[in-house]
Design an enzyme around this catalytic site. Structure first.
Site, PDB file in Angstrom:
ATOM      1  N   HIS A 152      18.551  58.098  47.848  1.00  0.00           N
ATOM      2  CA  HIS A 152      19.074  59.418  48.162  1.00  0.00           C
ATOM      3  C   HIS A 152      19.191  60.296  46.914  1.00  0.00           C
ATOM      4  O   HIS A 152      18.857  61.475  46.936  1.00  0.00           O
ATOM      5  CB  HIS A 152      20.437  59.238  48.817  1.00  0.00           C
ATOM      6  CG  HIS A 152      20.966  60.473  49.455  1.00  0.00           C
ATOM      7  ND1 HIS A 152      20.676  60.806  50.748  1.00  0.00           N
ATOM      8  CD2 HIS A 152      21.745  61.449  48.976  1.00  0.00           C
ATOM      9  CE1 HIS A 152      21.256  61.946  51.038  1.00  0.00           C
ATOM     10  NE2 HIS A 152      21.919  62.362  49.984  1.00  0.00           N
ATOM     11  N   HIS A 157      21.160  65.377  57.476  1.00  0.00           N
ATOM     12  CA  HIS A 157      22.377  64.587  57.605  1.00  0.00           C
ATOM     13  C   HIS A 157      22.194  63.639  58.781  1.00  0.00           C
ATOM     14  O   HIS A 157      23.003  63.594  59.702  1.00  0.00           O
ATOM     15  CB  HIS A 157      23.613  65.478  57.774  1.00  0.00           C
ATOM     16  CG  HIS A 157      24.733  65.085  56.878  1.00  0.00           C
ATOM     17  ND1 HIS A 157      26.052  65.238  57.194  1.00  0.00           N
ATOM     18  CD2 HIS A 157      24.731  64.504  55.661  1.00  0.00           C
ATOM     19  CE1 HIS A 157      26.800  64.794  56.197  1.00  0.00           C
ATOM     20  NE2 HIS A 157      26.028  64.338  55.266  1.00  0.00           N
TER      21      HIS A 157
HETATM   22  N1  LIG Z   1      10.782  67.490  49.669  1.00  0.00           N
HETATM   23  C1  LIG Z   1      11.108  68.190  48.576  1.00  0.00           C
HETATM   24  N2  LIG Z   1      10.347  69.224  48.191  1.00  0.00           N
HETATM   25  C2  LIG Z   1      10.699  69.951  47.113  1.00  0.00           C
HETATM   26  N3  LIG Z   1      11.773  69.753  46.379  1.00  0.00           N
HETATM   27  C3  LIG Z   1      12.575  68.751  46.719  1.00  0.00           C
HETATM   28  C4  LIG Z   1      12.284  67.922  47.829  1.00  0.00           C
HETATM   29  N4  LIG Z   1      13.263  67.005  47.949  1.00  0.00           N
HETATM   30  C5  LIG Z   1      14.130  67.255  46.953  1.00  0.00           C
HETATM   31  N5  LIG Z   1      13.725  68.307  46.209  1.00  0.00           N
HETATM   32  C6  LIG Z   1      14.471  68.883  45.083  1.00  0.00           C
HETATM   33  O1  LIG Z   1      15.059  67.853  44.298  1.00  0.00           O
HETATM   34  C7  LIG Z   1      16.368  68.247  43.840  1.00  0.00           C
HETATM   35  C8  LIG Z   1      17.393  67.218  44.207  1.00  0.00           C
HETATM   36  O2  LIG Z   1      17.619  67.246  45.591  1.00  0.00           O
HETATM   37  P1  LIG Z   1      19.020  66.830  46.223  1.00  0.00           P
HETATM   38  O3  LIG Z   1      19.419  65.500  45.690  1.00  0.00           O
HETATM   39  O4  LIG Z   1      18.887  66.983  47.692  1.00  0.00           O
HETATM   40  O5  LIG Z   1      19.935  67.970  45.639  1.00  0.00           O
HETATM   41  P2  LIG Z   1      21.526  68.102  45.783  1.00  0.00           P
HETATM   42  O6  LIG Z   1      22.111  66.901  45.139  1.00  0.00           O
HETATM   43  O7  LIG Z   1      21.864  69.370  45.080  1.00  0.00           O
HETATM   44  O8  LIG Z   1      21.807  68.180  47.246  1.00  0.00           O
HETATM   45  C9  LIG Z   1      16.649  69.598  44.466  1.00  0.00           C
HETATM   46  O9  LIG Z   1      16.394  70.606  43.521  1.00  0.00           O
HETATM   47  C10 LIG Z   1      15.654  69.685  45.597  1.00  0.00           C
HETATM   48  O10 LIG Z   1      15.319  71.008  45.912  1.00  0.00           O
END
Ligand SMILES: Nc1ncnc2c1ncn2[C@@H]1O[C@H](COP(=O)(O)OP(=O)(O)O)[C@@H](O)[C@H]1O
Ligand SMILES: [Mg+2]
Lengths: 736, 227, 76, 76
Positions: free
Chosen positions: A42, A88
């Site tokens: 995650h 979620h």
């Molecule tokens: N499928 C995807 N395509 C583009 N960017 C992604 C994707 N999955 C995650 N990211 C990018 O990776 C970073 C980490 O994501 P995430 O862990 O969901 O962020 P946060 O902890 O702020 O909720 C974010 O900047 C997100 O936009």
């Protein structure tokens, strides 16, 4: 720490060894808890990060790309829109109301953390077939949960989609997207900066919410009680978040913050760790200073708690008092819990005494990234079941498609969402293919669409994902908008299985290809893997969210046509039953979708966009689930007037199978209606164009060769509106 | 006209209401938000208690907000004849605080609803209805979870007898089970009006209806005369 | 310290939408012979004294126009 | 006929957003010395037998994941 502990926490032996090697010793309990979460799929994206590097992320309008809490694009006049979609799924499978509510709360905070004010929510939901108690329970809870959070926050939910397919029965998908508006020069990043600056935690108190798996670390003493009582379900409190939003907006307007970050998965550990990592600093957090909801929490619990509605800010020392005072004004708890350092180390203290110490780099970037081992499955691996009679007539089929849960009207759901608060909503779900929001601040409007048909992606992950992206762009075109940026959520099964790995890789390739062709950069997203149960994986489901802009919200084509209008089919639509709703009902799904070129679809999208912008076309929709007949029937239902259409040109030009023409699906088709003379101007412009009929009467009549659909508009409407009764029967909705 | 729009923790529609006040005033920006702890309403010519979820609507919609210091000031303002408009949650707050008769219960179907609908203007004598005629139909969004108007029989009779009904849902459109299709009522004097539907969301053409403007324009001449 | 429990119920004669929703859901779930379902609220709290509980209920916890309340207390 | 009363409360340790909001509002209303406010639901009903009440609570009236329930019955 026993070796078993790290396994129970989800770390492999190899990962545990790597941690010991990096630390030069074995981690203690707090440290192990922190590693186990930040090195989880995650947080670390360990099975997807390498693939995501293939996505196009740059463009002239990009203000913030992947790596920040949300992506953002410039919409002129000094303003940007920030947006992101997030899943979620698992929490919603366990507790649908709170799972969905906290899903919305979480994605809102990502946008709030950029300094933007959220102006819209969209939701993309997947459930099993609507005939089971479980599905009824999940749908009821999820829809109420989304409404509860968004409505109470005063942020309109303007669009979304709901599909019902058997593979989601045990593992529903709840993806929520938030769009926010900010002055570009007032946006904040999450990076911690300035050794000596204070770290302020504000919002809800910290409790044992969401500790889940990590609770194996609880000391024996605490374990004596009934462990089952230890809460893991996160509860959403939109009232708290509403205060938090206003408080953040005021803190930023007063220029009191160096940086801001939401607390999401892995709580303080990830937000403080990522702040320090992004800023290249160290950070000290004293858990003795964290305001708690329960007195007896252990250090590791405080560090990984996922209590909702909390934010973390870095503040210059002389501004701390003002920050705390503003929090008090907004009746939200706040306290200084630590300091930015230049040590490069994340130090956990308890009343001044060190209880854990990890190099920021090791924690945030140290997790190994894995290569996938993709292997295309030889055959269709999902179940098929027949739900339509083999000898159903074309008219019966048309009605059956309209009543199909994935196609039928979702108005009963969207009517539970406040879609108008904020005074920006020009179009919401159900009144046009994309939501349209007025942005007077920059003299234009934005359009938003969210889409992803998992069944088609299961048939062909590359083509299915291309289609989902093209459909978003088509939805935008219909309201006269051109794409500015894309966000996405990749919902897949276990990537360690070769078949799922192949789906994931091909889907990301498809997303990259379509975004490149559309010149729509991917500015953010989310990945949700391991969506499987003993019954198998879900359909591979990339959910694509697209934001576009249009110059004038007065020129938006809607779904109401008028008697006497001519009907045209525009675009390189090449319908086939492969992967279609009808093939599903016949229990004949199998691998493969017809391949198509993106360029001609893009040309059709541009032509439709220009036609709508000119104001000449007032009725337009793209052909999607259920094919042309369904698209025509939906327009007829929307306006109460029928039509007569002949798909002969489609048959002659492409396939000779009437069923393909009537019910086949595929990208690149638009149905437009309006004055014949205006429509004809779209001919001869290098894009396929045919007049196929006329708006009239009280029946939907569609001919293809010898086959003929002939249904009353009333009958069609009854079929289209039949889902609500099927779904609501046994729910009392006492969850709130 | 100078409106004050109350803002409680958890209010949602206060900016929309302020926007409506401004549009109604021909774009002149003289209205402002009033923080729930403020007690000085001097200079204001009308008050809007806006919609939203004050205090999360926890316990009972409007139950906590009515105790705010600003509401004490609003009660005085109303007693002096000042025009007070309560929309949705604001209507609930005004009922809870006794400035309007009746109570609002959870919708009959227990769900939140949000849709465009029609109201019929009632016989009430109120400055807010100055630009409208009894029996006229207007198109206004319905948007609430606890909008079922209730009053015990004798009180209901009194409300009807004294012509305190400001709006009814158009026949067949009652979305929540309100008694006598009542969507909005006034106090006896008519200067306080509460309604569940949202006139502040029907003030701009792009939203599909501008019928809500009449309510914000209604008290203007009266206020002008007073000033 | 007093431990108080306040039961708040919709007044007799007022349509209880939540109670009705529960009754409506029963048959599909296979429950028979259940009727007169009423849904109310329970507020539990600790107070230094019982003196003002009545007032608290009338002013805040219940709306006397639509709800009845009942206070149960246990001294601790 | 059985008259049953089901008390449903947020589980210990689970955030009680309503209780928190009420407790937070009390001082401003002039009520001091009141704490540990918890808000729950009470469901009253008549049943032909008490046999399936437990199941009814688990399935429909309460959410066992986040709420505890307690059934009190009186035969009539
Ligand atoms: N499928 C995807 N395509 C583009 N960017 C992604 C994707 N999955 C995650 N990211 C990018 O990776 C970073 C980490 O994501 P995430 O862990 O969901 O962020 P946060 O902890 O702020 O909720 C974010 O900047 C997100 O936009
Ligand atoms: Mg974040």
């Amino acid at each position: 720490m026993s070796e078993a502990t790290h396994r129970e926490l989800g770390l492999t032996d190899g990962e545990f060894e790597l941690i010991c090697e990096k630390m030069g010793r074995e981690p203690n309990g707090v440290e192990l808890a922190m590693f186990s979460l930040l090195w989880s799929e995650h947080c670390a994206y360990k099975h997807s990060r390498k693939l995501l590097k293939n996505l196009p992320t740059e463009g002239p309008r990009v203000v913030m790309g992947p790596g920040e809490n949300a992506g953002a694009v410039d919409i002129g006049n000094g303003y940007s829109v920030a947006f992101k979609v997030e899943s979620h799924n698992h929490p919603s499978a366990v507790e649908p109301f709170q799972g969905a509510a906290t899903g919305v709360g979480g994605i809102l905070r990502d946008v709030i953390a950029l300094g933007a004010r959220p102006i819209a929510i969209l939701d993309s939901l997947r459930f099993g077939e609507p005939d089971t108690e479980r599905t009824h329970y999940l749908v009821d809870g999820v829809v109420r949960g989304i409404g509860h959070y968004g409505n109470s926050m005063g942020i309109p939910t303007v669009g979304g989609e709901i599909y019902f397919e058997p593979p989601y029965e045990q593992n529903p998908l709840v993806n929520a997207m938030c769009v926010g508006l900010a002055r570009t020069d007032e946006m904040v990043r999450a990076a911690a900066a300035g050794a000596g600056n204070k770290v302020v935690l504000f919002g809800s108190l910290t409790g044992r919410d969401g500790i889940g798996g990590a609770s194996v670390l609880a000391s024996a003493e605490l374990d004596e009680g009934d462990d089952a009582k230890r809460p893991t379900v996160q509860i959403g409190d939109p009232f708290e978040e509403s205060k938090l939003l206003e408080c953040c907006q005021e803190l930023l307007a007063e220029d009191l913050l160096v940086s801001l970050q939401d607390l999401g998965a892995a709580g303080l550990t990830s937000s403080a760790g990522e702040m320090a990592s992004a800023g290249g600093t160290g950070i000290d957090i004293d858990i003795g200073l964290v305001p708690l909801r329960e007195a007896d929490m252990e250090p590791f619990e405080i560090m990984v708690s996922e209590s909702q509605e909390r934010m973390l800010a870095v503040v210059e020392p002389d501004k701390v008092d003002q920050v705390l005072a503003l929090c008090t004004k907004w009746q939200t708890a706040s306290s200084v819990i630590g300091e930015v350092t230049d040590s490069g180390t994340f130090r956990i203290l308890k009343h001044g005494e060190t209880v854990g110490e990890i190099r920021v780099d090791d924690l945030v970037d140290g997790c190994p990234l894995y290569d996938l081992d993709p292997q295309e499955p030889a055959e269709w691996t999902y179940a098929n079941r027949e739900t339509i009679e083999a000898d159903a007539s074309p008219s019966d089929i048309a009605l059956s498609l309209l009543a199909s849960p994935s196609i039928a009207s979702k108005r009963w759901a969207f009517d539970q969402y406040d879609s108008i608060v904020g005074s920006r909503t020009v179009h919401r779900a159900g009144t046009a293919d994309a939501a349209v929001l007025n942005i007077p601040e920059s003299n234009r409007a934005i359009a938003i669409s969210i889409d992803g048909n998992g069944r088609r992606v299961a048939c062909d992950p590359f083509q299915g994902t291309v289609e989902a992206t093209l459909e978003c762009a088509a939805n935008l075109a219909v309201v006269g908008a051109e794409p500015l940026g894309v966000t996405n959520c990749l919902n897949f099964g276990n990537p360690e299985k070769p078949g799922v790995a192949w789906q994931l890789g091909r889907a990301v390739d498809g997303l990259a290809a379509a975004c490149n062709a559309l010149e729509a950069p991917v500015v953010g997203g989310n990945v949700s893997l391991y969506n499987e149960t003993p019954q198998g994986p879900i359909y591979p489901t990339p959910v694509v969210g697209m934001v576009g802009e249009l110059p004038d919200p007065a020129h938006v084509a809607g779904e109401g046509w008028r008697g006497g209008d001519a009907i045209a089919l525009v675009g390189p639509f090449d319908p086939s039953l492969a992967g279609s709703e009808l093939e599903k009902q016949r229990g004949q799904l199998g691998k493969g979708l017809p391949e198509g070129e993106i360029a001609p679809v893009k040309a059709a999208i541009e032509l439709v966009r220009e036609a709508v912008r000119s104001g000449a076309i007032r009725t337009a929709t793209d052909v999607s689930d259920g094919g042309i007949t369904t698209a025509l029937a939906e327009l007829a239902i929307g306006s109460g007037v029928g039509c007569e259409a002949d798909l002969h040109p489609v048959m002659a030009r492409r396939s000779d199978n009437p069923e393909d023409a009537l019910f086949g699906e595929g990208p690149g088709g638009f149905v437009l209606a309006g004055e014949k003379a205006e429509l004809e101007k779209l001919g001869g412009r290098g894009v396929d164009f045919e007049l196929i009929g006329e708006v009239k009467g009280n029946e939907v009549i569609v001919k293809a060769g010898d086959a003929r659909v002939e249904i009353l508009v009333e009958e069609a409407a009854a079929a289209f509106d039949s889902l609500e009764d099927r779904i609501e029967s046994d729910q009392a909705g006492l969850t709130h | 006209m100078k409106w004050g729009v109350l803002q409680f923790p958890g209010s949602c529609d206060e900016r929309d209401a302020l926007n409506a006040c401004q549009i109604a005033g021909g774009g002149v920006n003289e209205s402002r938000l009033v923080w729930h702890e403020e007690t000085d309403l001097s200079g204001l010519e009308g008050i809007v208690v806006p919609g939203g979820f004050s205090y999360g609507d926890y316990l009972r919609a409007g139950a906590i907000a009515r105790f705010s210091p600003a509401m004490t000031a609003v009660a005085e303002f109303a007693a002096a004849g000042g025009p007070v408009l309560g929309i949705c949650n604001g209507f609930q707050v005004l009922c809870e605080s006794g400035l309007l008769p009746g109570a609002l219960l959870t919708n009959e179907r227990t769900r939140f609803i949000c849709r465009q609908g029609e109201l019929v203007v009632g016989e009430a004598d109120s400055p807010f209805l100055a630009g409208l005629e009894a029996g006229q139909r207007i198109s206004i969004p319905f948007k609430h979870q606890s909008g079922r108007f209730f009053a015990p029989p004798d009180l209901l009779e009194e409300i009807e007898a004294k012509n305190q009904v400001a709006f009814r849902y158009a026949p067949g459109q009652n979305p929540n089970g309100s008694l006598n299709d009542i969507a909005g009522v006034t106090n006896e004097a008519g200067n306080v009006l509460g309604l569940m539907p949202h006139p502040e969301h029907a003030v701009e053409a792009f939203g599909g209806s501008t019928d809500g403007l009449a309510l914000f324009r209604g008290p203007a001449p009266a206020a002008g005369a007073a000033a | 310290m007093i431990q108080a429990r306040v039961l708040i119920r919709p007044k007799e004669g007022i349509l209880d939408a939540q109670g009705k929703a529960v009754e409506g859901a029963l048959p599909a779930l296979g429950f028979e012979g259940i009727e007169h379902v009423r849904v109310g609220r329970i507020v539990e709290l600790q107070a230094a004294s019982a003196d003002r509980l009545e007032e608290l209920c009338e002013k805040l916890l219940a709306n006397p126009l639509i709800e009845d309340f009942e206070i149960e207390t246990v001294s601790e």
